[in-house]
Design a protein around this motif. Structure first.
Motif: not given
Length: 310
Positions: A79-80, A84-89
């Protein structure tokens, strides 16, 4: 005796005559590859179809021209985010497809569980003129699009005209100037966004290497080089620069083709490394491993899959 050389005499070898350089027949040059595929070798080596999670693809042919395909994908979606942390679902989707293949006509359709519908067409109108079209329909507003390409293949050149929704017009041309060198250019106009651009490209290829360069008024500069070490091993590198945003990326990679598998990998200037393995377990059954590590973003991806059917 005729075959005996008298003593005291020396045999003088005749100096080999200098070989004449082969003259280039400029009226019989080879036809270059399409303009949009000038980075083809580097793209194949450095940009495989990486994925994260589980993927299963099944293709079943009903007759020599018609086949059905089923694809299942389970894995996270990025998810944009402003941070800086990458967010994923976690996500999962199923895709159904139909393919029609004929020497002069190709039709490919895909429908996904999220409501997206994609279609591709390739048709040979006459001997040297072909039509290609891509389209996508989706429930999201302003995300549906379509574009058509008219490709003309000459004896030593290629030309293409593009027409798309949003008042998109484009054209490109590439010409062989020597047996190894081809030069080309492109123009486009996006009426909906009121943007236009022009670009130039050059490609030099031999049996052992391919070097390409491309520059465009949009700020993009792309260079690539592929060296064929042997029949099974190739080394590739590319350089991408945007003088508008000042973004620079360079990468090096390899492409190793074995008897039963193909291994590709790369590392770029951002510290991102990736590897992609395709192994044929038996006829019609392939096993896939995909891995990507981005130390800068602390983003780690791993995927595996199976492909059944040719």
């Amino acid at each position: 005796m005729a075959g005996v050389v008298p003593p005291g005499t020396t045999m003088h070898k005749e100096d080999p005559k200098p070989t004449k350089e082969e003259k280039v027949d400029y009226f019989n040059l080879p036809c270059p590859i399409p303009y949009e595929e000038i980075h083809r070798e580097a793209f194949m080596s450095l940009k495989p179809d990486l994925f994260e999670g589980l993927r299963f693809d099944l293709t079943r042919g009903l007759n020599p021209k018609f086949a059905l395909s089923h694809s299942v994908y389970m894995g996270p979606t990025t998810i944009p985010s402003q941070s800086a942390e990458t967010i994923k679902i976690p996500t999962a989707q199923y895709e159904f497809g139909a393919n029609f293949m004929d020497p002069k006509l190709m039709l490919v359709g895909r429908v996904l569980t999220d409501g997206r519908l994609t279609a591709r067409l390739k048709c040979d109108l006459i001997e040297n003129l072909s039509l290609k079209a891509n389209a996508q329909l989706t429930n999201e507003p302003h995300m549906s699009h379509g574009i058509a390409y008219f490709d003309y293949k000459g004896k030593d050149y290629r030309a293409q005209f593009q027409l798309g929704n949003g008042a998109l017009f484009g054209a490109n041309y590439i010409q062989s100037v020597t047996p190894n060198l081809s030069l080309g250019g492109e123009v486009f106009w996006a009426g909906q966004h009121r943007k236009s651009g022009i670009g130039y490209a050059a490609r030099y290829n031999t049996d052992k290497m391919v070097a390409t360069g491309q520059v465009a008024s949009t700020g993009m500069v792309a260079l690539s080089y592929v060296q064929k070490v042997s029949e099974k091993v190739s080394l590739a590198s590319d350089f991408m620069y945007n003088y508008m945003s000042r973004d620079v990326t360079a990468s090096v990679g390899y492409d190793y083709i074995l008897r039963q598998c193909r291994l590709r990998g790369k590392i770029d200037s951002n510290g991102c490394t990736s590897a992609f393995l395709e192994e044929r377990l038996q006829m019609g059954l392939n096993f896939i491993l995909s891995a990507e590590i981005d130390h800068k973003k602390k983003d780690y991806k791993f995927g595996f899959g199976l492909t059944v059917g040719e």
